[in-house]
Design a protein around this motif. Structure first.
Motif, PDB file in Angstrom:
ATOM      1  N   ALA A   1       0.861  -1.186   0.000  1.00  0.00           N
ATOM      2  CA  ALA A   1       0.000   0.000   0.000  1.00  0.00           C
ATOM      3  C   ALA A   1       0.890   1.226   0.000  1.00  0.00           C
ATOM      4  N   ASN A   2       0.348   2.349  -0.429  1.00  0.00           N
ATOM      5  CA  ASN A   2       1.068   3.610  -0.308  1.00  0.00           C
ATOM      6  C   ASN A   2       0.096   4.682   0.177  1.00  0.00           C
ATOM      7  N   ALA A   3       0.618   5.873   0.406  1.00  0.00           N
ATOM      8  CA  ALA A   3      -0.225   6.941   0.956  1.00  0.00           C
ATOM      9  C   ALA A   3      -1.393   7.270   0.040  1.00  0.00           C
ATOM     10  N   LYS A   4      -1.153   7.212  -1.269  1.00  0.00           N
ATOM     11  CA  LYS A   4      -2.217   7.532  -2.232  1.00  0.00           C
ATOM     12  C   LYS A   4      -3.362   6.523  -2.142  1.00  0.00           C
ATOM     13  N   SER A   5      -3.038   5.254  -2.174  1.00  0.00           N
ATOM     14  CA  SER A   5      -4.096   4.241  -2.170  1.00  0.00           C
ATOM     15  C   SER A   5      -4.830   4.212  -0.839  1.00  0.00           C
ATOM     16  N   LEU A   6      -4.112   4.443   0.257  1.00  0.00           N
ATOM     17  CA  LEU A   6      -4.777   4.503   1.563  1.00  0.00           C
ATOM     18  C   LEU A   6      -5.694   5.712   1.655  1.00  0.00           C
ATOM     19  N   ASN A   7      -5.288   6.807   1.060  1.00  0.00           N
ATOM     20  CA  ASN A   7      -6.120   8.010   1.073  1.00  0.00           C
ATOM     21  C   ASN A   7      -7.393   7.822   0.265  1.00  0.00           C
ATOM     22  N   MET A   8      -7.330   6.964  -0.754  1.00  0.00           N
ATOM     23  CA  MET A   8      -8.491   6.726  -1.619  1.00  0.00           C
ATOM     24  C   MET A   8      -9.531   5.823  -0.961  1.00  0.00           C
ATOM     25  N   LYS A   9      -9.147   5.131   0.096  1.00  0.00           N
ATOM     26  CA  LYS A   9     -10.087   4.255   0.798  1.00  0.00           C
ATOM     27  C   LYS A   9     -10.621   4.966   2.042  1.00  0.00           C
ATOM     28  N   SER A  10     -11.920   4.929   2.232  1.00  0.00           N
ATOM     29  CA  SER A  10     -12.503   5.477   3.452  1.00  0.00           C
ATOM     30  C   SER A  10     -12.217   4.527   4.610  1.00  0.00           C
ATOM     31  N   PRO A  11     -12.302   5.007   5.850  1.00  0.00           N
ATOM     32  CA  PRO A  11     -12.132   4.101   6.985  1.00  0.00           C
ATOM     33  C   PRO A  11     -13.102   2.920   6.928  1.00  0.00           C
ATOM     34  N   GLU A  12     -14.333   3.190   6.496  1.00  0.00           N
ATOM     35  CA  GLU A  12     -15.327   2.117   6.412  1.00  0.00           C
ATOM     36  C   GLU A  12     -14.904   1.062   5.387  1.00  0.00           C
ATOM     37  N   GLU A  13     -14.315   1.510   4.276  1.00  0.00           N
ATOM     38  CA  GLU A  13     -13.860   0.567   3.259  1.00  0.00           C
ATOM     39  C   GLU A  13     -12.681  -0.264   3.768  1.00  0.00           C
ATOM     40  N   LEU A  14     -11.772   0.356   4.480  1.00  0.00           N
ATOM     41  CA  LEU A  14     -10.645  -0.385   5.037  1.00  0.00           C
ATOM     42  C   LEU A  14     -11.114  -1.417   6.058  1.00  0.00           C
TER      43      LEU A  14
ATOM     44  N   GLN B   1      -1.505   5.781  10.444  1.00  0.00           N
ATOM     45  CA  GLN B   1      -2.401   5.737  11.596  1.00  0.00           C
ATOM     46  C   GLN B   1      -3.810   5.326  11.177  1.00  0.00           C
ATOM     47  N   LYS B   2      -4.217   5.754   9.996  1.00  0.00           N
ATOM     48  CA  LYS B   2      -5.541   5.383   9.482  1.00  0.00           C
ATOM     49  C   LYS B   2      -5.651   3.867   9.291  1.00  0.00           C
ATOM     50  N   ALA B   3      -4.632   3.277   8.683  1.00  0.00           N
ATOM     51  CA  ALA B   3      -4.650   1.824   8.457  1.00  0.00           C
ATOM     52  C   ALA B   3      -4.720   1.076   9.778  1.00  0.00           C
ATOM     53  N   ARG B   4      -3.929   1.502  10.745  1.00  0.00           N
ATOM     54  CA  ARG B   4      -3.900   0.816  12.030  1.00  0.00           C
ATOM     55  C   ARG B   4      -5.219   0.993  12.790  1.00  0.00           C
ATOM     56  N   ALA B   5      -5.815   2.177  12.682  1.00  0.00           N
ATOM     57  CA  ALA B   5      -7.081   2.421  13.363  1.00  0.00           C
ATOM     58  C   ALA B   5      -8.202   1.548  12.805  1.00  0.00           C
ATOM     59  N   CYS B   6      -8.032   1.103  11.558  1.00  0.00           N
ATOM     60  CA  CYS B   6      -9.048   0.264  10.916  1.00  0.00           C
ATOM     61  C   CYS B   6      -8.784  -1.219  11.103  1.00  0.00           C
ATOM     62  N   GLY B   7      -7.834  -1.549  11.966  1.00  0.00           N
ATOM     63  CA  GLY B   7      -7.593  -2.943  12.304  1.00  0.00           C
ATOM     64  C   GLY B   7      -6.550  -3.644  11.477  1.00  0.00           C
ATOM     65  N   MET B   8      -5.885  -2.909  10.570  1.00  0.00           N
ATOM     66  CA  MET B   8      -4.850  -3.518   9.742  1.00  0.00           C
ATOM     67  C   MET B   8      -3.528  -3.577  10.504  1.00  0.00           C
ATOM     68  N   LYS B   9      -2.818  -4.681  10.387  1.00  0.00           N
ATOM     69  CA  LYS B   9      -1.423  -4.681  10.798  1.00  0.00           C
ATOM     70  C   LYS B   9      -0.629  -3.935   9.734  1.00  0.00           C
ATOM     71  N   LEU B  10       0.424  -3.255  10.179  1.00  0.00           N
ATOM     72  CA  LEU B  10       1.181  -2.416   9.259  1.00  0.00           C
ATOM     73  C   LEU B  10       2.667  -2.737   9.369  1.00  0.00           C
ATOM     74  N   SER B  11       3.300  -2.922   8.218  1.00  0.00           N
ATOM     75  CA  SER B  11       4.735  -3.135   8.146  1.00  0.00           C
ATOM     76  C   SER B  11       5.351  -2.017   7.317  1.00  0.00           C
ATOM     77  N   LEU B  12       6.205  -1.216   7.936  1.00  0.00           N
ATOM     78  CA  LEU B  12       6.860  -0.100   7.253  1.00  0.00           C
ATOM     79  C   LEU B  12       8.245  -0.516   6.764  1.00  0.00           C
ATOM     80  N   THR B  13       8.589  -0.074   5.563  1.00  0.00           N
ATOM     81  CA  THR B  13       9.930  -0.265   5.045  1.00  0.00           C
ATOM     82  C   THR B  13      10.647   1.075   5.025  1.00  0.00           C
ATOM     83  N   VAL B  14      11.872   1.109   5.546  1.00  0.00           N
ATOM     84  CA  VAL B  14      12.692   2.311   5.515  1.00  0.00           C
ATOM     85  C   VAL B  14      14.031   1.952   4.878  1.00  0.00           C
ATOM     86  N   LEU B  15      14.680   2.963   4.299  1.00  0.00           N
ATOM     87  CA  LEU B  15      15.907   2.728   3.543  1.00  0.00           C
ATOM     88  C   LEU B  15      17.088   3.462   4.153  1.00  0.00           C
ATOM     89  N   LEU B  16      18.029   2.714   4.671  1.00  0.00           N
ATOM     90  CA  LEU B  16      19.279   3.309   5.124  1.00  0.00           C
ATOM     91  C   LEU B  16      20.051   3.792   3.897  1.00  0.00           C
TER      92      LEU B  16
END
Length: 289
Positions: free
Chosen positions: A102-115, A155-170
């Protein structure tokens, strides 16, 4: 299975059924990524997806998870995605979890109810490429979102019950903004407080804009010591209430698996020993994407 182009998945989905529902990435503009160069994004036809689910129903009965490939399956319109998840439930009743990038754009396109609806239909984990919490670097790598937007969507994804895995790049900020990148990334991770963080070390890919910047001298990748210092600073500024902070990807010089918050100090001590030359690092020839 009807696979098209490059198929990627998170390391933790190595034993999952890989169901390709999209081809490529809906953004495909990040300067460091060469995975889908020249690949036009598309959502695969429903009949092909259904055929692959039927194939899995016959030949993948030992696998308990499904990962929806490719770069951003969450971008699929809600009604179509719901139908796919319902069909997975119907034909693969033994599956315990479904995952997707997922990315910020696709998460923004989904309402909390949809998630919430997607979560109830089995979509239990989302993998989100944060890369950095530094707004200057996010803009430079054309990520398409600010740190505040990343925080809001995470925070939106987590509030809707999704587990979230973030990737960061050193290394993604180069040597010039290395310390800022590390501190700001720790800040954003803390604000989102995900279940998982995966810290990878940037490896420059020929043909990408960032590779060309490195060749021309406009970008300088930190060396192994610089990467370790970033990891130390990032972890020092990361305060998760629980979950795993992992730096055990094949690209990393010092493999770490840190259960937060209890193992954090021991991990920081280990990094300090590595910086002092008291711990062996992975040799270059063993590092990989």
């Amino acid at each position: 299975m009807h696979y098209v182009g490059n198929i990627i998945r998170p390391p933790s989905e190595a034993n999952s059924i890989l169901l390709q529902v999209t081809v490529g990435c809906s953004r495909n503009k990040c300067t460091f990524c060469g995975t889908y160069m020249g690949e036009r994004f598309q959502i695969k036809p429903d009949d092909i997806i259904l055929e692959d689910i039927a194939f899995a129903a016959t030949y993948c009965k030992r696998q308990r998870r499904v990962f929806l490939c490719d770069g951003d399956a969450l971008i699929i319109p809600q009604k179509r995605l719901v139908r796919i998840l319902i069909e997975i439930q119907r034909q693969l009743p033994w599956v315990t979890r479904i995952g997707s990038y997922a990315n910020a754009k696709s998460l923004n396109m989904k309402s909390p109810e949809e998630l919430v609806e997607l979560q109830r239909l089995g979509l239990g984990i989302l993998y989100m490429g944060l890369e950095t919490g530094d707004d200057v670097t996010l803009k430079a790598i054309r990520k398409g979102a600010t740190s505040s937007e990343m925080i809001e969507m995470g925070q939106k994804a987590r509030a809707c019950g999704m587990k979230l895995s973030l990737t960061v790049l050193l290394g993604i900020a180069g040597t010039q903004r290395s310390d800022i990148h590390a501190r700001e990334t720790g800040r954003v991770i803390t604000a989102i407080d995900p279940e998982y963080v995966g810290a990878l070390s940037l490896m420059l890919i020929p043909g990408t804009p960032l590779y060309e910047d490195a060749v021309s001298g406009r970008f300088q990748l930190p060396d192994s010591r610089g990467m370790l210092q970033e990891l130390f600073t990032m972890l020092s500024n990361t305060h998760m209430n629980r979950g795993l902070f992992m730096a055990n990807h094949a690209s990393n010089y010092l493999p770490l698996r840190v259960r937060m918050p209890g193992d954090r100090q021991a991990a920081l001590d280990l990094i300090e020993k590595a910086l002092a030359g008291k711990v062996d690092l992975k040799p270059e020839y063993l590092r990989a994407l």
